[in-house]
Write a protein that holds these residues in place. Structure first.
Motif, mmCIF file in Angstrom:
data_model
loop_
_atom_site.group_PDB
_atom_site.id
_atom_site.type_symbol
_atom_site.label_atom_id
_atom_site.label_comp_id
_atom_site.label_asym_id
_atom_site.label_seq_id
_atom_site.Cartn_x
_atom_site.Cartn_y
_atom_site.Cartn_z
ATOM 1 N N PRO A 27 0.795 -1.233 0.000
ATOM 2 C CA PRO A 27 0.000 0.000 0.000
ATOM 3 C C PRO A 27 0.830 1.286 0.000
ATOM 4 C CG PRO A 27 0.099 -0.883 2.217
ATOM 5 C CD PRO A 27 0.802 -1.873 1.321
ATOM 6 N N VAL A 28 2.120 1.163 0.074
ATOM 7 C CA VAL A 28 2.981 2.337 0.263
ATOM 8 C C VAL A 28 2.982 3.300 -0.928
ATOM 9 C CG1 VAL A 28 5.355 3.093 0.746
ATOM 10 C CG2 VAL A 28 4.352 1.176 2.024
ATOM 11 N N PHE A 142 -1.823 -1.010 8.686
ATOM 12 C CA PHE A 142 -1.546 -2.400 8.366
ATOM 13 C C PHE A 142 -2.565 -3.290 9.065
ATOM 14 C CE2 PHE A 142 2.238 0.187 8.497
ATOM 15 C CZ PHE A 142 2.716 0.025 7.209
ATOM 16 N N PRO A 143 -2.737 -4.532 8.606
ATOM 17 C CA PRO A 143 -3.696 -5.430 9.252
ATOM 18 C C PRO A 143 -3.393 -5.615 10.745
ATOM 19 C CG PRO A 143 -2.969 -6.349 7.160
ATOM 20 C CD PRO A 143 -2.089 -5.161 7.448
ATOM 21 N N SER A 153 -8.313 -6.242 8.004
ATOM 22 C CA SER A 153 -7.470 -5.720 6.931
ATOM 23 C C SER A 153 -7.257 -4.213 7.104
ATOM 24 C CB SER A 153 -8.111 -5.993 5.570
ATOM 25 O OG SER A 153 -9.247 -5.157 5.391
ATOM 26 N N ALA A 154 -6.234 -3.722 6.449
ATOM 27 C CA ALA A 154 -5.982 -2.277 6.472
ATOM 28 C C ALA A 154 -7.186 -1.532 5.896
ATOM 29 C CB ALA A 154 -4.717 -1.948 5.699
ATOM 30 N N ALA A 159 -11.750 1.989 6.694
ATOM 31 C CA ALA A 159 -13.194 2.195 6.506
ATOM 32 C C ALA A 159 -13.884 2.452 7.833
ATOM 33 C CB ALA A 159 -13.809 0.981 5.805
ATOM 34 N N ARG A 160 -13.457 1.838 8.904
ATOM 35 C CA ARG A 160 -14.024 2.026 10.229
ATOM 36 C C ARG A 160 -13.686 3.404 10.797
ATOM 37 N NH1 ARG A 160 -11.246 3.346 14.036
ATOM 38 N NH2 ARG A 160 -11.852 3.176 16.154
ATOM 39 N N THR A 161 -12.491 3.875 10.529
ATOM 40 C CA THR A 161 -12.035 5.140 11.103
ATOM 41 C C THR A 161 -12.857 6.323 10.606
ATOM 42 O OG1 THR A 161 -9.805 4.276 11.416
ATOM 43 C CG2 THR A 161 -10.034 6.667 11.342
#
Length: 188
Positions: A27-28, A142-143, A153-154, A159-161
């Motif tokens: 993802p970097v 990261f996970p 998962s990341a 998505a939760r944040t």
């Protein structure tokens, strides 16, 4: 509130993360693209960029490790640099004093780890009365494996944040929205 009242906070975008078991290069590139766009955009608008490093007594986050430096290949010329030992960039680092003495009333939050230092700093800044733009696309995480053995998962963490912070604690903004400035409410 104008852009002159604003500071970009770049939290923990540093090399020690590469030395953690959970580090993942995949993802970097996207994170680097969005974080770098935010940094360049802030600089071009005269918004001060504040870099915050997390430090610990030992391990890869210790000053002695030689890893407490900007994550490569970022290009960053910060207006101020702070070191923290807590999750919030506003605890014990002198950063809060710098913001107050520079007339900052709005902060743009970005950096590494979405749900830890970035979210904690967002909550803390909101509680202190700052207007906060949380730029999720310019955060990286990261996970995480929970106590029950489930891997989050990341993408799930990110998505939760957003809904946890949205409206109550921060405006969830893209890089472009954050750089456009605060939302101005029209008089009815």
């Amino acid at each position: 509130m104008a852009m002159s009242d604003t500071a970009l906070i770049v939290i923990d975008v540093q090399e020690p993360f590469r030395h953690r078991d959970y580090w993942n290069d995949e993802p970097v590139p996207s994170f680097i693209d969005r974080q770098q766009a935010l940094i360049h955009g802030a600089k071009s608008r005269g918004v001060p960029v504040v870099q915050v490093f997390h430090v610990e007594e030992s391990g890869p986050f210790s000053e002695a490790s030689g890893f407490v430096k900007t994550l490569a290949p970022f290009r960053l010329a910060p207006d101020a640099v702070f070191r923290k030992r807590r999750h919030s960039a506003l605890v014990g680092s002198g950063h809060d004093v710098w913001l107050t003495s520079n007339g900052v009333r709005r902060v743009i939050i970005s950096g590494i780890r979405t749900e830890q230092c970035c979210e904690t700093t967002t909550r803390h800044a909101s509680d202190l009365g700052y207007a906060v733009d949380y730029v999720g696309e310019a955060t990286l995480t990261f996970p995480i494996i929970d106590a029950g053995g489930r891997t989050w998962s990341a993408a799930e963490i990110r998505a939760r944040t957003k809904p946890v912070l949205a409206g109550r604690l921060a405006r969830i903004a893209t890089v472009e929205e954050a750089l456009a400035g605060p939302v101005v409410k029209s008089a009815a």
